[in-house]
Design a protein around this motif. Structure first.
Motif, PDB file in Angstrom:
ATOM      1  N   GLU A 157       2.399 -37.010  -7.306  1.00  0.00           N
ATOM      2  CA  GLU A 157       3.801 -37.335  -7.576  1.00  0.00           C
ATOM      3  C   GLU A 157       4.710 -36.560  -6.627  1.00  0.00           C
ATOM      4  O   GLU A 157       4.515 -35.362  -6.409  1.00  0.00           O
ATOM      5  CB  GLU A 157       4.149 -36.992  -9.027  1.00  0.00           C
ATOM      6  N   GLY A 158       5.680 -37.260  -6.057  1.00  0.00           N
ATOM      7  CA  GLY A 158       6.617 -36.642  -5.127  1.00  0.00           C
ATOM      8  C   GLY A 158       6.235 -36.783  -3.669  1.00  0.00           C
ATOM      9  O   GLY A 158       7.045 -36.526  -2.790  1.00  0.00           O
ATOM     10  N   ARG A 214      18.434 -43.987 -12.574  1.00  0.00           N
ATOM     11  CA  ARG A 214      18.095 -43.677 -11.191  1.00  0.00           C
ATOM     12  C   ARG A 214      19.299 -43.766 -10.271  1.00  0.00           C
ATOM     13  O   ARG A 214      19.293 -43.196  -9.185  1.00  0.00           O
ATOM     14  CB  ARG A 214      17.011 -44.638 -10.693  1.00  0.00           C
ATOM     15  N   VAL A 269      11.926 -49.819  -7.641  1.00  0.00           N
ATOM     16  CA  VAL A 269      10.696 -49.154  -8.036  1.00  0.00           C
ATOM     17  C   VAL A 269       9.591 -50.214  -8.086  1.00  0.00           C
ATOM     18  O   VAL A 269       9.724 -51.231  -8.766  1.00  0.00           O
ATOM     19  CB  VAL A 269      10.841 -48.468  -9.411  1.00  0.00           C
ATOM     20  N   SER A 306      16.799 -38.377  -5.284  1.00  0.00           N
ATOM     21  CA  SER A 306      15.934 -39.556  -5.223  1.00  0.00           C
ATOM     22  C   SER A 306      16.309 -40.422  -4.024  1.00  0.00           C
ATOM     23  O   SER A 306      17.425 -40.331  -3.490  1.00  0.00           O
ATOM     24  CB  SER A 306      16.058 -40.378  -6.508  1.00  0.00           C
ATOM     25  N   ALA A 325       6.599 -41.853  -7.582  1.00  0.00           N
ATOM     26  CA  ALA A 325       7.512 -41.366  -8.619  1.00  0.00           C
ATOM     27  C   ALA A 325       6.751 -40.853  -9.837  1.00  0.00           C
ATOM     28  O   ALA A 325       7.018 -39.753 -10.323  1.00  0.00           O
ATOM     29  CB  ALA A 325       8.485 -42.469  -9.030  1.00  0.00           C
ATOM     30  N   THR A 326       5.803 -41.650 -10.338  1.00  0.00           N
ATOM     31  CA  THR A 326       5.100 -41.298 -11.571  1.00  0.00           C
ATOM     32  C   THR A 326       3.695 -41.864 -11.562  1.00  0.00           C
ATOM     33  O   THR A 326       3.484 -43.024 -11.184  1.00  0.00           O
ATOM     34  CB  THR A 326       5.847 -41.866 -12.806  1.00  0.00           C
ATOM     35  N   GLU A 365       8.711 -45.348  -5.755  1.00  0.00           N
ATOM     36  CA  GLU A 365      10.158 -45.488  -5.657  1.00  0.00           C
ATOM     37  C   GLU A 365      10.567 -45.613  -4.196  1.00  0.00           C
ATOM     38  O   GLU A 365      10.256 -44.765  -3.368  1.00  0.00           O
ATOM     39  CB  GLU A 365      10.844 -44.274  -6.271  1.00  0.00           C
ATOM     40  N   ASP A 368       4.107 -45.656 -10.232  1.00  0.00           N
ATOM     41  CA  ASP A 368       5.366 -46.235  -9.767  1.00  0.00           C
ATOM     42  C   ASP A 368       5.683 -45.666  -8.395  1.00  0.00           C
ATOM     43  O   ASP A 368       5.608 -44.455  -8.186  1.00  0.00           O
ATOM     44  CB  ASP A 368       6.521 -45.899 -10.715  1.00  0.00           C
ATOM     45  N   THR A 425       8.241 -43.108  -2.289  1.00  0.00           N
ATOM     46  CA  THR A 425       7.843 -41.856  -2.927  1.00  0.00           C
ATOM     47  C   THR A 425       7.058 -42.175  -4.188  1.00  0.00           C
ATOM     48  O   THR A 425       7.453 -43.057  -4.959  1.00  0.00           O
ATOM     49  CB  THR A 425       9.083 -41.019  -3.303  1.00  0.00           C
TER      50      THR A 425
END
Length: 522
Positions: free
Chosen positions: A181-182, A394, A163, A299, A138-139, A158, A156, A136
């Motif tokens: 993101e996501g 996390r 990560v 997450s 993440a950022t 994940e 990043d 995923t």
């Protein structure tokens, strides 16, 4: 003479597979050992390499077909395709493929020469290990149009274990983000387009139309402030007053990092702004009595932790035995040598070093506790690899100290400090969290007096440490106040008998109450 392309020999546990992808078409030339087709089984994806150089003359199992072990998938002919109706068809296919390739090359050439100059690169997700299917986003640490240096962290990713960082391939700017993101991404998926070269006039020219368009797809102007898309989303989520946020982007542009800083500092709340009162009044019915709720997706790491813990309780015959240890001797030793220890080894002397060494010695004496269960087999390990549970924002991760029997206490302490720092920063590698023959978890640092730890499969036991608390104890017929700690060992009764589990825990207790035993091996 045609050479047959066969499926690999499948392991006994794999009955069949399916043709996932052909990397060559009939008529394409191939080199020896070049990847030609992939076979997907229920466990892994197997690569089939060309046995000889030549031309792919026939495909006998199309993509999606189910195939058996060593089944013939296709044939390779000698030389290049030529002559006959088949050859003509293949030549046409090859010509079409070449034309497609030329068109793609032309479009790539165009892409690599943007209006402002500078070569473009595809920013791809890292290559995931076989045990990880997807990740995923993440950022994003950089926004479109933002200047970056080579090896700066762009994003990043994940996964359910770690990560992974995606870094800039060169100095330049982020031209386009393709995975927000996501979003879910697979191994080596294209995440963004990156333009090489410093952010000069070309970047400014590229950004000007987006700024003037103001159609909601890019930056948004609120009052006299300009918000980046990610910043706008975060402002809405936290209901912040934009006028109180200072932008650090180009031209005072408010970036996601600026909003995050305002959230952490609490400096941009709307409560003190009178103009916000009508909005709050209209929003009141949705809140219903000031009992707000926030729903966020779980997450990947949290999902994996939940799955493994439930699986452990469902599959293992788990029992827990308790004991208590007088920590006076270890605490005296720490107090006596803590200054000398930190000067010599540049790390603090903690409790975990003693527990890891005591557990290593006890594991040697009770090999059943150091074993693991693999299906219907028991695997006895001739080494001690101890996982140390580390709590992060996390979730819980368990990096592994390898060959702890041969490690010094200073090495253990350094390893744990390093694991803790990198775990919180999301820098642990997947290989550092795989394996392990035994696990230690320390709930005492959070104040836990007693708990029942859950086994980390396929291991068969786990040691739980707890808070040190002074309690009145009977010592040589007298009542004394002693620093006591409850210890707990959870174990899989399918593998370990109660007698061995209890004696294992008593051995750890004796080694800690008299640390000289660790030196004398008694």
């Amino acid at each position: 003479m045609a050479t047959e392309i066969k499926a690999p020999t499948f392991p006994e546990s794999v009955a069949e597979g399916s043709v996932a992808a052909w990397h060559k078409k009939p008529g394409d030339s191939v080199e020896r050992d070049e990847l030609i087709v992939e076979i997907e089984t229920d466990k892994v994806v197997l690569e089939v390499l060309a046995p000889e150089a030549g031309t792919l003359s026939e495909v006998m199992a199309e993509e999606g077909d189910t195939v058996q072990s060593e089944q013939v998938l296709g044939r390779i002919g000698e030389g290049k395709a030529s002559g006959g109706e088949k050859g003509g068809n293949k030549s046409e296919k090859k010509a079409d493929a070449k034309a497609d390739k030329d068109d793609a090359a032309k479009s790539d050439a165009k892409a690599e020469k943007p209006a402002g100059g500078g070569k473009q690169h595809q920013v791809k997700a890292p290559t995931f290990p076989e045990s990880i299917q997807e990740g995923t986003v993440a950022t994003w640490h950089k926004q479109v149009g933002e200047a970056v240096k080579r090896d700066d962290v762009l994003a990043d990713i994940e996964t359910d274990k770690v990560v992974l960082e995606v870094v800039a391939p060169a100095d330049g700017t982020l031209a386009e983000i393709k995975a927000e993101e996501g979003s879910q991404v697979e191994s080596e998926a294209v995440l963004a387009i990156f333009t090489e070269g410093a952010a000069g006039p070309a970047t400014a020219a590229d950004k000007t139309p987006a700024a003037s368009a103001d159609d909601g797809a890019g930056d948004e102007k609120v009052g006299d402030k300009i918000l980046a898309p990610a910043a706008r989303k975060m402002v809405a989520e936290h209901d912040l007053d934009v006028s109180k946020i200072d932008g650090t982007g180009k031209g005072g542009r408010i970036l996601k990092e600026d909003v995050q800083r305002a959230v952490n500092e609490g400096s941009a709340k709307k409560a003190a702004k009178p103009a916000a009162a009508p909005k709050q009044a209209t929003a009141a019915p949705a809140v219903e009595g000031e009992r707000p709720e926030k729903r966020v997706p779980m997450s990947r790491l949290r999902k994996t932790i939940a799955k493994r813990l439930v699986e452990a309780q469902q599959t293992a015959a788990m029992l827990t035995t308790y004991n208590e240890v007088d920590m006076g001797a270890v605490m005296s030793l720490r107090a006596q040598y803590k200054d000398t220890f930190i000067k010599t080894h540049d790390v603090k002397l903690g409790f975990m070093g003693f527990f890891v060494k005591a557990a290593s010695e006890a594991l040697k004496r009770f090999p059943d506790v150091n074993a693991s269960i693999d299906g219907n087999d028991i695997v006895y390990h001739g080494y001690q690899d101890i996982g140390v549970a580390v709590s992060t924002d996390r979730g819980l991760v368990v990096p592994v100290l390898r060959d702890t029997d041969s490690m010094k206490i200073a090495d253990v302490e350094k390893g744990i400090v390093d694991f803790g720092k990198r775990a919180r920063d999301g820098k642990l590698g997947i290989d550092e969290m795989q394996g392990g023959t035994f696990t230690i978890t320390n709930g005492g640092i959070f104040g836990s007096l007693m708990s029942t730890p859950i086994i980390n499969p396929p291991q068969t036991a786990i040691l739980g440490m707890h808070k040190i608390q002074e309690r009145p104890m009977a010592v040589n017929g007298k009542v004394e106040i002693r620093p006591m700690m409850y210890l707990a060992v959870s174990y899989d009764h399918r593998m370990i008998d109660g007698k061995d589990a209890v004696q294992f825990l008593v051995t750890i207790k004796e080694l800690l109450e008299d640390p000289a035993r660790l030196l004398l091996d008694v």
